[in-house]
Write an enzyme that holds these catalytic residues in place. Sequence first.
Site, PDB file in Angstrom:
ATOM      1  N   ASP A 237       0.902  -1.157   0.000  1.00  0.00           N
ATOM      2  CA  ASP A 237       0.000   0.000   0.000  1.00  0.00           C
ATOM      3  C   ASP A 237       0.937   1.201   0.000  1.00  0.00           C
ATOM      4  OD1 ASP A 237      -1.991   1.844   0.411  1.00  0.00           O
ATOM      5  OD2 ASP A 237      -2.306   1.351   2.520  1.00  0.00           O
TER       6      ASP A 237
ATOM      7  N   TRP B 232       2.432   4.993  -1.736  1.00  0.00           N
ATOM      8  CA  TRP B 232       1.957   6.193  -2.398  1.00  0.00           C
ATOM      9  C   TRP B 232       3.061   7.197  -2.601  1.00  0.00           C
ATOM     10  CZ3 TRP B 232       0.330   4.818   2.610  1.00  0.00           C
ATOM     11  CH2 TRP B 232       0.871   5.581   3.655  1.00  0.00           C
TER      12      TRP B 232
HETATM   13  C1  LIG Z   1      -3.731   5.164  -1.121  1.00  0.00           C
HETATM   14  C2  LIG Z   1      -3.075   6.308  -0.379  1.00  0.00           C
HETATM   15  C3  LIG Z   1      -2.909   6.226   0.991  1.00  0.00           C
HETATM   16  C4  LIG Z   1      -2.300   7.273   1.668  1.00  0.00           C
HETATM   17  N1  LIG Z   1      -2.152   7.184   3.017  1.00  0.00           N
HETATM   18  C5  LIG Z   1      -1.566   8.192   3.701  1.00  0.00           C
HETATM   19  C6  LIG Z   1      -1.419   8.114   5.118  1.00  0.00           C
HETATM   20  O1  LIG Z   1      -1.845   7.174   5.763  1.00  0.00           O
HETATM   21  N2  LIG Z   1      -0.806   9.161   5.737  1.00  0.00           N
HETATM   22  C7  LIG Z   1      -0.338  10.262   5.046  1.00  0.00           C
HETATM   23  O2  LIG Z   1       0.192  11.181   5.678  1.00  0.00           O
HETATM   24  N3  LIG Z   1      -0.484  10.353   3.718  1.00  0.00           N
HETATM   25  C8  LIG Z   1      -1.089   9.362   3.033  1.00  0.00           C
HETATM   26  N4  LIG Z   1      -1.261   9.474   1.674  1.00  0.00           N
HETATM   27  C9  LIG Z   1      -0.888  10.739   1.020  1.00  0.00           C
HETATM   28  C10 LIG Z   1      -2.092  11.715   1.133  1.00  0.00           C
HETATM   29  O3  LIG Z   1      -3.131  11.277   0.275  1.00  0.00           O
HETATM   30  C11 LIG Z   1      -1.765  13.147   0.720  1.00  0.00           C
HETATM   31  O4  LIG Z   1      -1.148  13.117  -0.535  1.00  0.00           O
HETATM   32  C12 LIG Z   1      -0.879  13.833   1.720  1.00  0.00           C
HETATM   33  O5  LIG Z   1      -1.486  13.927   2.972  1.00  0.00           O
HETATM   34  C13 LIG Z   1      -0.533  15.245   1.229  1.00  0.00           C
HETATM   35  O6  LIG Z   1      -1.732  15.937   1.003  1.00  0.00           O
HETATM   36  P1  LIG Z   1      -1.808  17.506   1.267  1.00  0.00           P
HETATM   37  O7  LIG Z   1      -3.091  17.981   0.715  1.00  0.00           O
HETATM   38  O8  LIG Z   1      -1.537  17.800   2.693  1.00  0.00           O
HETATM   39  O9  LIG Z   1      -0.583  18.056   0.427  1.00  0.00           O
HETATM   40  P2  LIG Z   1      -0.636  18.688  -1.025  1.00  0.00           P
HETATM   41  O10 LIG Z   1      -1.033  20.096  -0.953  1.00  0.00           O
HETATM   42  O11 LIG Z   1      -1.406  17.791  -1.904  1.00  0.00           O
HETATM   43  O12 LIG Z   1       0.900  18.588  -1.402  1.00  0.00           O
HETATM   44  C14 LIG Z   1       1.462  17.308  -1.680  1.00  0.00           C
HETATM   45  C15 LIG Z   1       2.852  17.419  -2.255  1.00  0.00           C
HETATM   46  O13 LIG Z   1       2.880  18.207  -3.429  1.00  0.00           O
HETATM   47  C16 LIG Z   1       3.757  19.292  -3.295  1.00  0.00           C
HETATM   48  N5  LIG Z   1       3.130  20.489  -3.855  1.00  0.00           N
HETATM   49  C17 LIG Z   1       1.839  20.809  -3.787  1.00  0.00           C
HETATM   50  N6  LIG Z   1       1.620  21.994  -4.407  1.00  0.00           N
HETATM   51  C18 LIG Z   1       2.807  22.410  -4.859  1.00  0.00           C
HETATM   52  C19 LIG Z   1       3.229  23.535  -5.600  1.00  0.00           C
HETATM   53  N7  LIG Z   1       2.387  24.482  -5.986  1.00  0.00           N
HETATM   54  N8  LIG Z   1       4.511  23.616  -5.939  1.00  0.00           N
HETATM   55  C20 LIG Z   1       5.380  22.673  -5.578  1.00  0.00           C
HETATM   56  N9  LIG Z   1       5.036  21.577  -4.871  1.00  0.00           N
HETATM   57  C21 LIG Z   1       3.777  21.457  -4.519  1.00  0.00           C
HETATM   58  C22 LIG Z   1       3.931  19.467  -1.798  1.00  0.00           C
HETATM   59  O14 LIG Z   1       5.102  20.133  -1.450  1.00  0.00           O
HETATM   60  C23 LIG Z   1       3.853  18.053  -1.334  1.00  0.00           C
HETATM   61  O15 LIG Z   1       5.078  17.399  -1.471  1.00  0.00           O
HETATM   62  C24 LIG Z   1      -1.837   8.421   0.977  1.00  0.00           C
HETATM   63  C25 LIG Z   1      -2.018   8.496  -0.399  1.00  0.00           C
HETATM   64  C26 LIG Z   1      -2.629   7.457  -1.070  1.00  0.00           C
HETATM   65  C27 LIG Z   1      -2.814   7.571  -2.565  1.00  0.00           C
HETATM   66  C1  LIG Z   2      -0.436   7.597  -5.014  1.00  0.00           C
HETATM   67  C2  LIG Z   2       0.067   7.558  -6.427  1.00  0.00           C
HETATM   68  C3  LIG Z   2       0.542   6.374  -6.970  1.00  0.00           C
HETATM   69  C4  LIG Z   2       1.046   6.326  -8.260  1.00  0.00           C
HETATM   70  N1  LIG Z   2       1.554   5.155  -8.747  1.00  0.00           N
HETATM   71  C5  LIG Z   2       2.118   5.140  -9.975  1.00  0.00           C
HETATM   72  C6  LIG Z   2       2.723   3.941 -10.479  1.00  0.00           C
HETATM   73  O1  LIG Z   2       2.766   2.894  -9.837  1.00  0.00           O
HETATM   74  N2  LIG Z   2       3.267   3.989 -11.728  1.00  0.00           N
HETATM   75  C7  LIG Z   2       3.260   5.118 -12.491  1.00  0.00           C
HETATM   76  O2  LIG Z   2       3.777   5.100 -13.589  1.00  0.00           O
HETATM   77  N3  LIG Z   2       2.688   6.263 -12.040  1.00  0.00           N
HETATM   78  C8  LIG Z   2       2.120   6.305 -10.805  1.00  0.00           C
HETATM   79  N4  LIG Z   2       1.544   7.459 -10.341  1.00  0.00           N
HETATM   80  C9  LIG Z   2       1.524   8.665 -11.193  1.00  0.00           C
HETATM   81  C10 LIG Z   2       0.192   8.869 -11.909  1.00  0.00           C
HETATM   82  O3  LIG Z   2      -0.095   7.809 -12.780  1.00  0.00           O
HETATM   83  C11 LIG Z   2       0.288  10.170 -12.721  1.00  0.00           C
HETATM   84  O4  LIG Z   2       0.312  11.238 -11.800  1.00  0.00           O
HETATM   85  C12 LIG Z   2      -0.831  10.383 -13.715  1.00  0.00           C
HETATM   86  O5  LIG Z   2      -0.539  11.514 -14.499  1.00  0.00           O
HETATM   87  C13 LIG Z   2      -2.164  10.581 -13.041  1.00  0.00           C
HETATM   88  O6  LIG Z   2      -3.164  10.652 -14.012  1.00  0.00           O
HETATM   89  P1  LIG Z   2      -4.671  11.055 -13.642  1.00  0.00           P
HETATM   90  O7  LIG Z   2      -4.628  12.533 -13.269  1.00  0.00           O
HETATM   91  O8  LIG Z   2      -5.445  10.844 -14.897  1.00  0.00           O
HETATM   92  O9  LIG Z   2      -5.151  10.228 -12.516  1.00  0.00           O
HETATM   93  C14 LIG Z   2       1.048   7.507  -9.042  1.00  0.00           C
HETATM   94  C15 LIG Z   2       0.538   8.700  -8.510  1.00  0.00           C
HETATM   95  C16 LIG Z   2       0.073   8.738  -7.211  1.00  0.00           C
HETATM   96  C17 LIG Z   2      -0.457  10.049  -6.658  1.00  0.00           C
END
Ligand SMILES: Cc1cc2nc3c(=O)[nH]c(=O)nc-3n(C[C@H](O)[C@H](O)[C@H](O)COP(=O)(O)OP(=O)(O)OC[C@H]3O[C@@H](n4cnc5c(N)ncnc54)[C@H](O)[C@@H]3O)c2cc1C
Ligand SMILES: Cc1cc2nc3c(=O)[nH]c(=O)nc-3n(C[C@H](O)[C@H](O)[C@H](O)COP(=O)(O)O)c2cc1C
Length: 683
Positions: free
Chosen positions: A681, A683
């Site tokens: 799992d 991300w």
């Molecule tokens: C299946 C799954 C499970 C997950 N489980 C967890 C979990 O259990 N715990 C956890 O903490 N997270 C988890 N995540 C990640 C979570 O979904 C979020 O992505 C995370 O919390 C960040 O979200 P945010 O809105 O706070 O940050 P965001 O605002 O989305 O920023 C995310 C990243 O993008 C960069 N970024 C955003 N905007 C800019 C910009 N304008 N310029 C440059 N960089 C930028 C940030 O610096 C950062 O690194 C999981 C993700 C997935 C897909």
């Molecule tokens: C949590 C997460 C997991 C991802 N896993 C993969 C991956 O296994 N392989 C890959 O090529 N890209 C991966 N990506 C990148 C996405 O495929 C890529 O950001 C894509 O442009 C998303 O398209 P969409 O906006 O249509 O969902 C991942 C992105 C995220 C946020």
Amino acid sequence: MSSSVESLVYLPFALPPLGLASALLLVVCLALLLLRQRGNGSSIPLRQGLVSIDGQSGKVSATTTETAELDSPDKPRCLLLFGTQTGTAERFAKQLKAEMSLRYGATTNFDVVDAEEYDAASKLKEERLVIFLLATYGDGEPTDNAAELYNWTIKASAEEQDLLKDVTFAIFGLGNRQYEHFCAVGKRMHKALKDLGATPVGPRGEGDDDEDIEADFDKWRTELYDALDKCSLLTKDQEQPDITHVSATDGANPLNTVILSGEAATRVQQQQSSWNWGHPSGQNGQGAKPQDSFMATVQCVRELHKPASDRSCLHVELNTEGSSMDYAAGDHVGVYTINPPAAVEEAARLLNLPLDTVFSLEATDSSSSNIDNPFTGPTTLQAALTHHADLLAPINKAAVQAFAALAKGSSADKLQRLLSKDGAQEWKAWHRQSRCLLEVMREFPDVQPSLGAFFGSIAPKLQVRFYSISSSPLPHPRSIHITCAYIDEPTPTGRQHKGVCSQHFGRLKPGDRVSAFVRRSPMHLPQNSSNAVIMIGPGTGLAPFRGFLQDRASQMASGKSLGPAWLFFGCRSKTQDYIYEEELADYQSSGALTQLSVAFSRNGPNKVYVQDHMLKHGSELAALIEGQQTAHVYVCGDAKHMAKDVHKALQTMLQQHKSCSAAEAEAAIQSLADSGRYMRDVW
Ligand SMILES: Cc1cc2nc3c(=O)[nH]c(=O)nc-3n(C[C@H](O)[C@H](O)[C@H](O)COP(=O)(O)OP(=O)(O)OC[C@H]3O[C@@H](n4cnc5c(N)ncnc54)[C@H](O)[C@@H]3O)c2cc1C
Ligand SMILES: Cc1cc2nc3c(=O)[nH]c(=O)nc-3n(C[C@H](O)[C@H](O)[C@H](O)COP(=O)(O)O)c2cc1C
Ligand SMILES: NC(=O)c1ccc[n+]([C@@H]2O[C@H](COP(=O)([O-])OP(=O)(O)OC[C@H]3O[C@@H](n4cnc5c(N)ncnc54)[C@H](OP(=O)(O)O)[C@@H]3O)[C@@H](O)[C@H]2O)c1
């Protein structure tokens, strides 16, 4: 009660632009008439011109839409199927449709269809030409909406050979090279479709969103059009230039803005002010089906890091009482996050409108069916900016294009150059700096989009954030726990980016409401509770394993006998970010956790990671995996580095234990994964 809704399209507000607009309208109409006459050599009217006027900017633009004749059911269709999580694949599909309709629309209809809505098993064999745009997620897996299509195709390809012999297809896979399985879904689908007898046209496309995915898409579709021009399936409209790259929303003002006033506006303002910045089920407009989402009440939010840490990780508990939601340890929760108030206020200021403006959006014409209307009814600008517009994530090229289409004077020159071929280097630099929409609006304050243009074609949708649920329903049937690393890092433009959802959680107080839904994950405890469990989860990767341990503790308390459970956790130091330390100690004393191994990465001169501890215990772990206890191995957390390194460690361990080659060890891991005993799992 009489309604005082004033259905005012912005246009009538500004008389001088109207005068200009009328004159331009006439010119455009004449031009379109001439164009149509030029096209009269063809018996099929090619495109019907429509004129749309952006009332706020006074901009007049000619757009095209399909005539009834063009949409004739007699014409064969080309299907564009997208698999997306965050909207890029869908946007690309709509862009392709817009371009291909111009290029080949005289003889073919183009349909963009969400993979989730498509019954591949019964329909795919009857298609002529299908273009797939499929993103990869998780551990090289399809998006939720494409899972069924993907699973059916892979399964069918193992059983049949020429089921799709009459189908021609092209694929653009979307991914990110930082992930181990780059564009895995695109690659596997391409192979499976060929195995099913379908004929590929053009090259298989790969878009890397770590670099410039728009440029990858441009390159692929240029090559695709070359290939399609040469094949007999489509007939190119000779009137059209060789390469037409238009966006689905180029120059168009797809949605008219209707401003409400009086009682109707007051009603909306009052209703939305009581939302407490969560919003009622079904009104989130962010893509989930209303029946899937629920309003949870925040029970508690607390800091997990110790005072010595300069970072933050939040523990959030959501009460789901009153909803029909259920979950299993290991599932995900999707959270409809919201923008921070300061960003919302600044965006309204830059749009030059008060936050309490009440408006709704209406389609201007049938071409607007390409554009999602984000609102089901009237809304305040504050609610719209808070819930719907992605103001802070790096902006995509299509949004900049739609923004640039409304610019004038030097702003237009600057933006158009940035988007032109000559500006490719500048665009690359811009792209690397990952400016967000708010920064672009700040840089070009003279560009004043109408709300229709802003929400319809400029602002991307604010995305749902997923979290691995860090609780178990056994002790917490009506509560979901989240463990969230607080994102607070500098961006290349020098702005300090506080994660949107991290900040959202940080602002929450007990009693606040959050809109969320549960997403099933395949990562669950083994069905046979006597199987061993090996959990590897540094940092927030611990989240689902806290749920597993709660589950095991409850099972033990009810007298069930359990196999051994090992946990490899990693953090910087015991005094900073050793999250849930006391709970883990309790699980160890109770026996729910058999062995706890913590790698402190910053305690000594050398980094020590979870994989180092795994290798130290290599022979015991390999024995658990290979022996009677048929261990299930779980990895959770960072996909880009940790998961790859842990995979390598697992391979080394098995290689040493079995005295076999690296390839044989990899095959053993693959067979573990195939039997559901190696799950990630990440991300
Ligand atoms: C299946 C799954 C499970 C997950 N489980 C967890 C979990 O259990 N715990 C956890 O903490 N997270 C988890 N995540 C990640 C979570 O979904 C979020 O992505 C995370 O919390 C960040 O979200 P945010 O809105 O706070 O940050 P965001 O605002 O989305 O920023 C995310 C990243 O993008 C960069 N970024 C955003 N905007 C800019 C910009 N304008 N310029 C440059 N960089 C930028 C940030 O610096 C950062 O690194 C999981 C993700 C997935 C897909
Ligand atoms: C949590 C997460 C997991 C991802 N896993 C993969 C991956 O296994 N392989 C890959 O090529 N890209 C991966 N990506 C990148 C996405 O495929 C890529 O950001 C894509 O442009 C998303 O398209 P969409 O906006 O249509 O969902 C991942 C992105 C995220 C946020
Ligand atoms: N994009 C997102 O939305 C998002 C959200 C949350 C987390 N993340 C990312 O996910 C990762 C985990 O974040 P977190 O806060 O949960 O954990 P974290 O505190 O950043 O890291 C936990 C532990 O893992 C170690 N580590 C670093 N690289 C490793 C590797 N290759 N193999 C094994 N262990 C490694 C860290 O060591 P050192 O730090 O000392 O090297 C630390 O001891 C981070 O990279 C973070 O940036 C991303």
